[in-house]
Design an enzyme around this catalytic site. Structure first.
Site, PDB file in Angstrom:
ATOM      1  NE  ARG A  62     -33.161 -14.654 -62.138  1.00 47.48           N
ATOM      2  CZ  ARG A  62     -33.756 -13.891 -60.857  1.00 47.48           C
ATOM      3  NH1 ARG A  62     -35.056 -13.780 -60.867  1.00 47.48           N
ATOM      4  NH2 ARG A  62     -32.968 -13.561 -59.887  1.00 47.48           N
ATOM      5  CG  ASP A 100     -39.713 -13.333 -60.757  1.00 52.21           C
ATOM      6  OD1 ASP A 100     -38.456 -13.347 -60.786  1.00 52.21           O
ATOM      7  OD2 ASP A 100     -40.469 -13.713 -59.962  1.00 52.21           O
TER       8      ASP A 100
HETATM    9  P1  FDA Z   1     -35.970 -28.329 -67.872  1.00 56.84           P
HETATM   10  O1  FDA Z   1     -37.647 -28.171 -67.740  1.00 56.84           O
HETATM   11  O2  FDA Z   1     -36.172 -28.998 -69.230  1.00 56.84           O
HETATM   12  O3  FDA Z   1     -35.448 -29.153 -66.831  1.00 56.84           O
HETATM   13  C1  FDA Z   1     -34.118 -29.853 -66.996  1.00 56.84           C
HETATM   14  C2  FDA Z   1     -33.620 -30.777 -66.055  1.00 56.84           C
HETATM   15  O4  FDA Z   1     -33.614 -29.964 -64.694  1.00 56.84           O
HETATM   16  C3  FDA Z   1     -34.952 -31.986 -65.688  1.00 56.84           C
HETATM   17  O5  FDA Z   1     -34.609 -32.907 -66.325  1.00 56.84           O
HETATM   18  C4  FDA Z   1     -34.560 -32.069 -64.300  1.00 56.84           C
HETATM   19  O6  FDA Z   1     -33.483 -32.780 -64.101  1.00 56.84           O
HETATM   20  C5  FDA Z   1     -34.414 -30.500 -63.494  1.00 56.84           C
HETATM   21  N1  FDA Z   1     -35.755 -29.809 -63.345  1.00 56.84           N
HETATM   22  C6  FDA Z   1     -36.192 -28.887 -63.969  1.00 56.84           C
HETATM   23  N2  FDA Z   1     -37.596 -28.506 -63.176  1.00 56.84           N
HETATM   24  C7  FDA Z   1     -37.476 -29.250 -62.249  1.00 56.84           C
HETATM   25  C8  FDA Z   1     -38.475 -29.311 -61.260  1.00 56.84           C
HETATM   26  N3  FDA Z   1     -39.459 -28.498 -61.233  1.00 56.84           N
HETATM   27  N4  FDA Z   1     -38.113 -30.124 -60.301  1.00 56.84           N
HETATM   28  C9  FDA Z   1     -37.250 -30.972 -60.347  1.00 56.84           C
HETATM   29  N5  FDA Z   1     -36.314 -30.884 -61.240  1.00 56.84           N
HETATM   30  C10 FDA Z   1     -36.327 -30.316 -62.244  1.00 56.84           C
HETATM   31  N6  FDA Z   1     -40.152 -18.826 -65.504  1.00 56.84           N
HETATM   32  C11 FDA Z   1     -40.975 -17.818 -65.572  1.00 56.84           C
HETATM   33  O7  FDA Z   1     -42.071 -18.076 -66.619  1.00 56.84           O
HETATM   34  N7  FDA Z   1     -40.717 -16.544 -65.366  1.00 56.84           N
HETATM   35  C12 FDA Z   1     -39.813 -16.416 -64.315  1.00 56.84           C
HETATM   36  O8  FDA Z   1     -39.671 -15.155 -63.892  1.00 56.84           O
HETATM   37  C13 FDA Z   1     -38.874 -17.333 -63.977  1.00 56.84           C
HETATM   38  N8  FDA Z   1     -37.926 -17.188 -63.030  1.00 56.84           N
HETATM   39  C14 FDA Z   1     -37.077 -18.371 -62.899  1.00 56.84           C
HETATM   40  C15 FDA Z   1     -35.958 -17.988 -62.193  1.00 56.84           C
HETATM   41  C16 FDA Z   1     -34.883 -18.856 -61.987  1.00 56.84           C
HETATM   42  C17 FDA Z   1     -33.549 -18.797 -61.079  1.00 56.84           C
HETATM   43  C18 FDA Z   1     -35.038 -20.232 -62.487  1.00 56.84           C
HETATM   44  C19 FDA Z   1     -34.075 -21.342 -62.553  1.00 56.84           C
HETATM   45  C20 FDA Z   1     -36.317 -20.519 -63.324  1.00 56.84           C
HETATM   46  C21 FDA Z   1     -37.215 -19.655 -63.531  1.00 56.84           C
HETATM   47  N9  FDA Z   1     -38.237 -20.008 -64.211  1.00 56.84           N
HETATM   48  C22 FDA Z   1     -39.248 -18.774 -64.614  1.00 56.84           C
HETATM   49  C23 FDA Z   1     -38.754 -21.261 -64.789  1.00 56.84           C
HETATM   50  C24 FDA Z   1     -38.253 -21.462 -65.887  1.00 56.84           C
HETATM   51  O9  FDA Z   1     -38.839 -20.904 -66.969  1.00 56.84           O
HETATM   52  C25 FDA Z   1     -38.497 -23.077 -66.169  1.00 56.84           C
HETATM   53  O10 FDA Z   1     -39.764 -23.429 -66.197  1.00 56.84           O
HETATM   54  C26 FDA Z   1     -37.748 -23.873 -65.233  1.00 56.84           C
HETATM   55  O11 FDA Z   1     -36.405 -23.394 -64.838  1.00 56.84           O
HETATM   56  C27 FDA Z   1     -37.440 -25.384 -65.885  1.00 56.84           C
HETATM   57  O12 FDA Z   1     -36.852 -25.331 -67.068  1.00 56.84           O
HETATM   58  P2  FDA Z   1     -35.279 -25.744 -67.126  1.00 56.84           P
HETATM   59  O13 FDA Z   1     -34.644 -24.855 -68.019  1.00 56.84           O
HETATM   60  O14 FDA Z   1     -34.766 -26.125 -65.824  1.00 56.84           O
HETATM   61  O15 FDA Z   1     -35.328 -26.876 -68.124  1.00 56.84           O
END
Ligand code: FDA
Length: 319
Positions: A195, A145
């Site tokens: 990732r 991570d």
């Molecule tokens: P964004 O936050 O813009 O969300 C887009 C849409 O997704 C929202 O409108 C909503 O519909 C849905 N959504 C997103 N987050 C949600 C939530 N918490 N609850 C409900 N719905 C939600 N970060 C990091 O700093 N270090 C790491 O090692 C990781 N590892 C990691 C692994 C995996 C498999 C994932 C999917 C994510 C991570 N992250 C992470 C977290 C990542 O950096 C980020 O904070 C979240 O994925 C939210 O960003 P999105 O790209 O989903 O977009």
């Protein structure tokens, strides 16, 4: 939404570092009900039950034993022991390993001793090495991570060292960091599993894009580099704009469904996970478990006003 991102998000993320708040939040029984949405449980049995359900609906998994910012050797060693125990339990279930590892563990180097005042990097490397060795025996993958930007140099250096013996070790890169395009280019050329996520910590403008639009633009630039490269891109996002762009880039670079995967967090956008998986895409769900859920949980609250409101409403209903 902009006010939430500018004002509430940094305050909530600061709360993730407060021991006093952690103790209060952890001791409230109402919190546990809300936490269950994102963390299926505290024991190996809890997580294995969640994994079985996900595998039954064609989703791959990555399991994270929750914990971070460990500052003593004993806790770091206990974390290693928990991973080894988990991997042994998973080993019996690993299927199709030659095609794609359906099982993967994710780990945080700060949980393995990276922040220890003496020899932190060396201890974290040795602990991660022990986990990779056992993962190799049982046919699971390991992905490291990404934590806050002060750890990035150390973490990537440990990942490079691990990949000498275990080239299948992957790592997370955070698109909000300005350095990440260059890191993508390096790891894509090395054929690594990467990732790519947006990033979940409160980072200063000196090192990170803070505007949501700039973060997406950076994500798409980074993703293009990964899709064009020799590695295996893992698109870790729930964002519809990212998911659509990933499909288009995969077509542009002639990547079949087995040459990249979508990844989402346990409990978030389950319908979309299902839609992608039944449409023939690889979808991996990140499944965290364990007692140290506070930091992970607070980062989920900070990502979305609706999650915070859901938690606050649950609190007011019970008090
Ligand atoms: P964004 O936050 O813009 O969300 C887009 C849409 O997704 C929202 O409108 C909503 O519909 C849905 N959504 C997103 N987050 C949600 C939530 N918490 N609850 C409900 N719905 C939600 N970060 C990091 O700093 N270090 C790491 O090692 C990781 N590892 C990691 C692994 C995996 C498999 C994932 C999917 C994510 C991570 N992250 C992470 C977290 C990542 O950096 C980020 O904070 C979240 O994925 C939210 O960003 P999105 O790209 O989903 O977009």
């Amino acid at each position: 939404m902009r006010a939430f991102a500018r004002i509430a998000r940094p305050a909530i993320l600061a709360a993730s570092r407060s021991d006093r708040l952690r103790h209060s939040v952890e001791s409230m029984s109402v919190t546990r009900d809300v936490v269950r949405r994102f963390v299926p449980g505290e024991t190996d049995d809890d997580v294995l039950a969640a994994v079985a359900a996900l595998r039954g609906s064609d989703r791959l998994v990555s399991i994270d034993y929750l914990g971070e910012d460990v500052t003593d050797v004993d806790t770091a060693e206990a974390t290693v022991a928990a991973y080894l125990h988990l991997l042994d339990a998973l080993g019996a279930r690993a299927e199709d390993a030659a095609i794609v590892r359906p099982l993967e563990v994710s780990l945080k180097l700060s949980a393995l001793g990276q922040a220890l005042p003496t020899d932190g990097d060396k201890i974290a490397f040795e602990n991660a090495h022990a986990i990779c060795q056992r993962a190799q025996q049982v046919g699971a993958w390991v992905t490291v991570d990404a934590e806050d930007h002060t750890t990035t140099d150390s973490s990537l250096s440990i990942v490079r060292d691990l990949r000498v013996e275990f080239p299948w070790v992957g790592t997370v890169l955070q698109a909000y960091l300005k350095r990440t395009e260059a890191d993508c280019a390096e790891f894509a050329a090395a054929g690594a599993r990467i990732r790519l996520c947006k990033g979940a910590y409160d980072e200063p403008a000196s090192v990170a894009y803070r505007d949501a639009g700039e973060v997406i633009e950076s994500y798409l630039r980074c993703l293009r580099i990964l899709m064009a490269g020799d590695g295996y891109p893992m698109i870790a996002s729930h964002d519809p704009a990212v998911i659509t762009a990933a499909g288009e880039l995969a077509r542009e670079f002639s990547r079949g469904a087995d040459c990249f995967e979508y990844q989402m967090l346990y409990g978030i956008r389950g319908d979309e996970q299902h839609r992608l998986a039944t449409g023939g895409s690889r979808v991996r769900v990140y499944v965290p478990f364990g007692t140290q859920w506070y930091g992970y949980f607070v980062r989920r609250l900070a990502e979305r006003p609706a999650n915070l409101m859901f938690f606050l409403r649950a609190l007011t209903r019970r008090t």
